[in-house]
Design a protein around this motif. Structure first.
Motif, PDB file in Angstrom:
ATOM      1  N   VAL A  35      27.947  55.960  65.722  1.00 18.56           N
ATOM      2  CA  VAL A  35      26.865  56.401  64.844  1.00 18.56           C
ATOM      3  C   VAL A  35      27.349  57.446  63.855  1.00 18.56           C
ATOM      4  N   HIS A  93      24.525  45.524  62.302  1.00 23.77           N
ATOM      5  CA  HIS A  93      25.834  44.888  62.335  1.00 23.77           C
ATOM      6  C   HIS A  93      25.796  43.621  63.191  1.00 23.77           C
ATOM      7  N   TYR A  97      23.018  48.661  72.392  1.00 24.87           N
ATOM      8  CA  TYR A  97      22.792  48.458  70.959  1.00 24.87           C
ATOM      9  C   TYR A  97      22.447  47.007  70.611  1.00 24.87           C
ATOM     10  N   SER A 102      28.813  51.852  69.230  1.00 29.93           N
ATOM     11  CA  SER A 102      28.076  50.586  69.131  1.00 29.93           C
ATOM     12  C   SER A 102      28.974  49.396  69.483  1.00 29.93           C
ATOM     13  N   THR A 115      21.371  46.784  66.865  1.00 33.56           N
ATOM     14  CA  THR A 115      20.198  47.497  66.358  1.00 33.56           C
ATOM     15  C   THR A 115      20.465  48.176  65.025  1.00 33.56           C
ATOM     16  N   ASN A 116      21.738  48.435  64.712  1.00 29.78           N
ATOM     17  CA  ASN A 116      22.066  49.055  63.423  1.00 29.78           C
ATOM     18  C   ASN A 116      22.302  48.018  62.323  1.00 29.78           C
TER      19      ASN A 116
END
Length: 234
Positions: free
Chosen positions: A157, A207, A192, A143, A204-205
């Protein structure tokens, strides 16, 4: 490269298999599996630890090719799926491409070349070295990368990995692969990026990665070029 053909027409499957092997006779790593049922597809996929490219006939006696592809993607998200149909105007958003039967050799060669290129992109990786440990990481799992005091932390991930290195050196390698430098100490995988904010990039996570004033213009330009190729712009 592991390839599978799912079609109940044995003669057609053999013909397609010949086109695949004729495409690159020098590729000794190519593995080809011909099967005629969805059940065998999943069994073979499990034994092979997933296929790289799968040709699936839409019209099958024991199931719908589209539904089968959905199940396969759940098991192996990186698998490239090419549908084959008796209808030339057939389309599915799940497919990398949809080939109409009877298949034209020139069309097949063009599509297969693109699929192989996509396979190479998906499976590109780097090896992260730390003391006596060597970890191979797929680029699409990264990412962002953080740099400090000649060290790098690779955020993926599957966790974070540390190695010795400098941001300019790793960026020279990753920039052509869809990465952008947002800050003196950060590199982001543009796949990402969810949003670019005033002084940071939201991933997208969840962060947030710092973005400097000096790097903002370059980040926006790189991301605009990236989305022009990867996304629908509205």
């Amino acid at each position: 490269m592991k390839i599978c053909i799912l079609d109940d027409d044995a003669a057609f499957a053999r013909l397609l298999g010949r086109l695949i092997t004729d495409f690159d006779k020098t590729n000794s790593d190519l593995s080809l599996t011909l099967i005629d049922s969805a059940c065998l597809l999943f069994e073979n996929a499990k034994q092979a630890n997933g296929f790289d490219i799968v040709f699936i006939s839409v019209e099958l006696p024991d199931g719908n090719g589209i539904a089968i592809a959905e199940q396969l993607k759940n098991i192996s998200p990186k698998t490239i799926i090419i549908f084959m149909s008796d209808y030339r105007d057939f389309f599915s958003p799940q497919a990398f491409y949809c080939l109409a039967k009877p298949i034209r050799e020139d069309e097949f060669n063009a599509v297969f070349a693109l699929a192989v290129k996509k396979y190479i992109e998906i499976n590109q990786s780097i090896v992260v070295k730390w003391q006596n440990l060597r970890t191979r990481i797929a680029l699409d799992e990264i990412s962002f990368i953080e740099g400090y005091n000649r060290h790098l932390i690779v955020h993926t991930v599957n966790g974070n990995f540390e190695t010795v290195g400098k941001i300019p050196d790793i960026y020279a390698v990753l920039q052509p692969q869809g990465f952008v430098r947002t800050h003196q100490g950060f590199i982001v995988n543009m796949h990402y990026i969810r949003a670019i904010e005033a002084d940071s990039v939201l991933l997208t996570n969840g962060h947030r990665v710092m973005m400097s004033v000096r790097m903002r213009h370059e980040t926006l330009l790189a991301y605009d070029n990236f989305t022009d190729k990867q996304c629908l712009i509205i």
